[in-house]
Enzyme design. Structure first.
Site, PDB file in Angstrom:
ATOM      1  N   ALA A   1       5.640  -7.976   0.702  1.00 55.75           N
ATOM      2  CA  ALA A   1       6.256  -9.276   1.017  1.00 55.75           C
ATOM      3  C   ALA A   1       5.258 -10.337   1.444  1.00 55.75           C
ATOM      4  CB  ALA A   1       7.312  -9.098   2.117  1.00 55.75           C
ATOM      5  N   HIS A   2       4.181  -9.926   2.127  1.00 56.13           N
ATOM      6  CA  HIS A   2       3.331 -10.965   2.730  1.00 56.13           C
ATOM      7  C   HIS A   2       2.454 -11.682   1.711  1.00 56.13           C
ATOM      8  CE1 HIS A   2      -0.748  -9.008   3.008  1.00 56.13           C
ATOM      9  NE2 HIS A   2      -0.023  -7.930   2.828  1.00 56.13           N
TER      10      HIS A   2
ATOM     11  N   GLN B   1      -0.127  -8.503  -6.127  1.00 62.42           N
ATOM     12  CA  GLN B   1      -0.754  -9.821  -6.254  1.00 62.42           C
ATOM     13  C   GLN B   1       0.029 -10.713  -7.236  1.00 62.42           C
ATOM     14  OE1 GLN B   1      -3.003 -12.336  -4.673  1.00 62.42           O
ATOM     15  NE2 GLN B   1      -3.659 -10.256  -4.197  1.00 62.42           N
TER      16      GLN B   1
ATOM     17  N   ASN C   1      -6.484  -8.558  -7.649  1.00 62.71           N
ATOM     18  CA  ASN C   1      -6.635  -9.376  -6.448  1.00 62.71           C
ATOM     19  C   ASN C   1      -8.026  -9.998  -6.315  1.00 62.71           C
ATOM     20  OD1 ASN C   1      -6.811  -6.393  -6.049  1.00 62.71           O
ATOM     21  ND2 ASN C   1      -7.863  -7.012  -4.176  1.00 62.71           N
TER      22      ASN C   1
ATOM     23  N   THR D   1       0.828  -1.207   0.000  1.00 61.96           N
ATOM     24  CA  THR D   1       0.000   0.000   0.000  1.00 61.96           C
ATOM     25  C   THR D   1       0.866   1.262   0.000  1.00 61.96           C
ATOM     26  OG1 THR D   1      -1.779  -1.144   1.175  1.00 61.96           O
ATOM     27  CG2 THR D   1      -1.745   1.259   1.329  1.00 61.96           C
TER      28      THR D   1
ATOM     29  N   CYS E   1     -11.880  -5.533   2.215  1.00 63.20           N
ATOM     30  CA  CYS E   1     -12.372  -4.402   2.995  1.00 63.20           C
ATOM     31  C   CYS E   1     -13.878  -4.242   2.846  1.00 63.20           C
ATOM     32  CB  CYS E   1     -11.675  -3.115   2.565  1.00 63.20           C
ATOM     33  SG  CYS E   1     -10.044  -3.377   1.892  1.00 63.20           S
TER      34      CYS E   1
HETATM   35  C1  LIG Z   1      -2.484  -6.978  -0.985  1.00 61.48           C
HETATM   36  C2  LIG Z   1      -2.504  -5.989  -2.089  1.00 61.48           C
HETATM   37  C3  LIG Z   1      -2.118  -4.648  -1.875  1.00 61.48           C
HETATM   38  C4  LIG Z   1      -1.735  -4.134  -0.508  1.00 61.48           C
HETATM   39  O1  LIG Z   1      -0.505  -4.619  -0.089  1.00 61.48           O
HETATM   40  P1  LIG Z   1      -0.124  -4.536   1.472  1.00 61.48           P
HETATM   41  O2  LIG Z   1       1.300  -4.988   1.515  1.00 61.48           O
HETATM   42  O3  LIG Z   1      -1.057  -5.455   2.171  1.00 61.48           O
HETATM   43  O4  LIG Z   1      -0.300  -3.125   1.894  1.00 61.48           O
HETATM   44  C5  LIG Z   1      -2.110  -3.788  -2.945  1.00 61.48           C
HETATM   45  N1  LIG Z   1      -2.471  -4.205  -4.178  1.00 61.48           N
HETATM   46  C6  LIG Z   1      -2.840  -5.478  -4.432  1.00 61.48           C
HETATM   47  C7  LIG Z   1      -3.188  -5.870  -5.824  1.00 61.48           C
HETATM   48  C8  LIG Z   1      -2.877  -6.412  -3.400  1.00 61.48           C
HETATM   49  O5  LIG Z   1      -3.254  -7.671  -3.647  1.00 61.48           O
END
Ligand SMILES: *Cc1c(COP(=O)(O)O)cnc(C)c1O
Length: 392
Positions: free
Chosen positions: A209-210, A188, A160, A78, A334
């Site tokens: 990273a996650h 993603q 996503n 983000t 969300c």
């Molecule tokens: C998860 C996601 C984000 C946000 O990433 P974070 O590291 O959770 O802030 C932004 N864009 C896409 C397409 C995502 O899947």
């Protein structure tokens, strides 16, 4: 590694987040308490930490095929999106009075709401690119919509919610020929698609990273050297002055190690999840009436299956699935308690009767045929019983 399966529940939400790989955790551990120095310090404690940060930067830059000083470490995907969009928009306004921002209507909220704020507070004009029924942008439409005063273009690499993959390289070529900075949100896509910024023709690219078995709370922004941005977080001179704040050394080490392992294991992971995804799509579409696949049938993430069921309350479906032991998603993280259909599903032309009944099943490192079949065995009757609850 073994996933904590939360009391026997099966995880089908790898698009929301992935477990941190224990090999990544091991690599990070010494940087919390042992090599704790501030990388900006001159002494050897600092140098030790600085070496780890710069080694991580080198690893990431090799994978993205760029130079080390084009990698900016941030706190998440983000933040990378925010820095790219705001940073480029403000810079382009300063440099040449450009006030037009072009984005797709299927962006993550990190891009969508940032563009919205640039419009509401800073007076930028935000225009949406058209997308087809799969949520894919046509590069010819980018060419048509580009203006002399376009400050930045942003198109998500892989969506996503619906998994569709955009033709980033072709869109980037269009933007480059007009000298307009081009950003892609690759958060993603990171676990599955090429991140070679030369092949992709991108000027700015975001990662978190996650989403690829790294820790939460760390991201990367690739910023081409020739693309200027205004820093959003001001302070010290870290990250080539583009992102102030003492480096989060353990998490920076973590994102580099996660990306390295992820790339190494990518083809095996794809071989694992793709057949499971295809099975989910085939059986769900054929066994549940009034069901549509959302996103492109082929040109989509290999781990991603997403659907809409007519006349079903999607949030209700998720709760019932969870009570039966399946952790799935509606696609957008969300939306809890929000009675409005997602912007993405609206943008691909679904009316609320369909769009409110969305389900995203995303697979990953611990997915297997047994668990997938177990979901497939239960889903049709669950949908049927939920439909009975909703009067026509
Ligand atoms: C998860 C996601 C984000 C946000 O990433 P974070 O590291 O959770 O802030 C932004 N864009 C896409 C397409 C995502 O899947």
């Amino acid at each position: 590694m073994k996933i904590n399966n939360a009391g026997g529940k099966i995880y089908f939400d790898y698009a929301a987040t992935t477990p941190c790989d224990p090999r990544v955790v091991d690599k990070m551990m010494p940087y919390f308490s042992q090599h704790f120095g501030n990388p900006s310090s001159i002494h050897s404690f600092g140098q030790m930490a600085d070496y780890a940060v710069e080694e991580s930067r080198q690893t990431v830059s090799e994978i993205l095929n760029c130079s080390f000083d084009e990698i900016i470490f941030t706190s998440c995907g983000t933040e990378s999106d925010n820095l790219a969009l705001r940073g480029a928009a403000f810079q382009q306004r300063l440099a040449r009075d450009a006030n037009h921002i072009l984005i797709s209507p299927v962006e993550h909220h990190a891009v969508l709401n940032t563009a919205q704020q640039l419009a509401d507070i800073h007076g930028f004009e935000v225009e949406f690119l058209p997308v087809d029924n799969f949520g894919i942008v046509n590069p010819d439409d980018v060419k048509k919509k580009l203006r002399k005063d376009t400050a930045v273009v942003s198109v998500v690499y892989a969506n996503n919610e619906i998994g569709s993959i955009n033709p980033i390289s072709s869109i980037g070529a269009v933007c480059r020929s007009h000298n307009i900075p081009f950003h892609t949100d690759a958060v993603q896509a990171g676990a599955f698609l090429t991140l070679n910024v030369e092949d992709l023709n991108v000027d700015l690219l975001s990662l978190g990273a996650h989403k690829f078995y790294g820790p939460k709370g760390v991201g990367v922004l690739f910023k081409r050297k020739s693309t200027s941005i205004v820093p959003i977080q001001s302070g010290g001179g870290q990250e080539f002055k583009f992102r102030a704040g003492t480096h989060n050394v353990p998490l920076i080490v973590g994102i580099a190690e996660a990306l390295r392992i992820s790339l190494f294991e990518q083809s095996n992971r794809i071989d694992l999840v793709r057949p499971l995804r295809d099975r989910l799509i085939e059986i769900i579409l054929s066994s549940i009436p009034e069901t549509k696949l959302t996103g492109h049938p082929i040109n989509r993430l290999p781990n991603h299956a997403s659907f809409v069921f007519k006349g079903v309350d999607g949030n209700h479906l998720l709760m019932v699935l969870d009570s039966r032991g399946f952790a799935c998603s509606s696609g957008s993280a969300c939306r809890v308690g929000d009675p409005h259909p997602s912007e993405v599903l609206t943008a691909i032309g679904l009316d609320p009767e369909w769009a409110l009944g969305s389900l995203r099943i995303s697979l990953g490192a611990f997915s297997n045929l047994h668990d997938t079949q177990s979901l497939l065995d239960k889903l049709p009757s669950l949908i049927q019983s939920l439909r009975k609850l909703t009067p026509e």
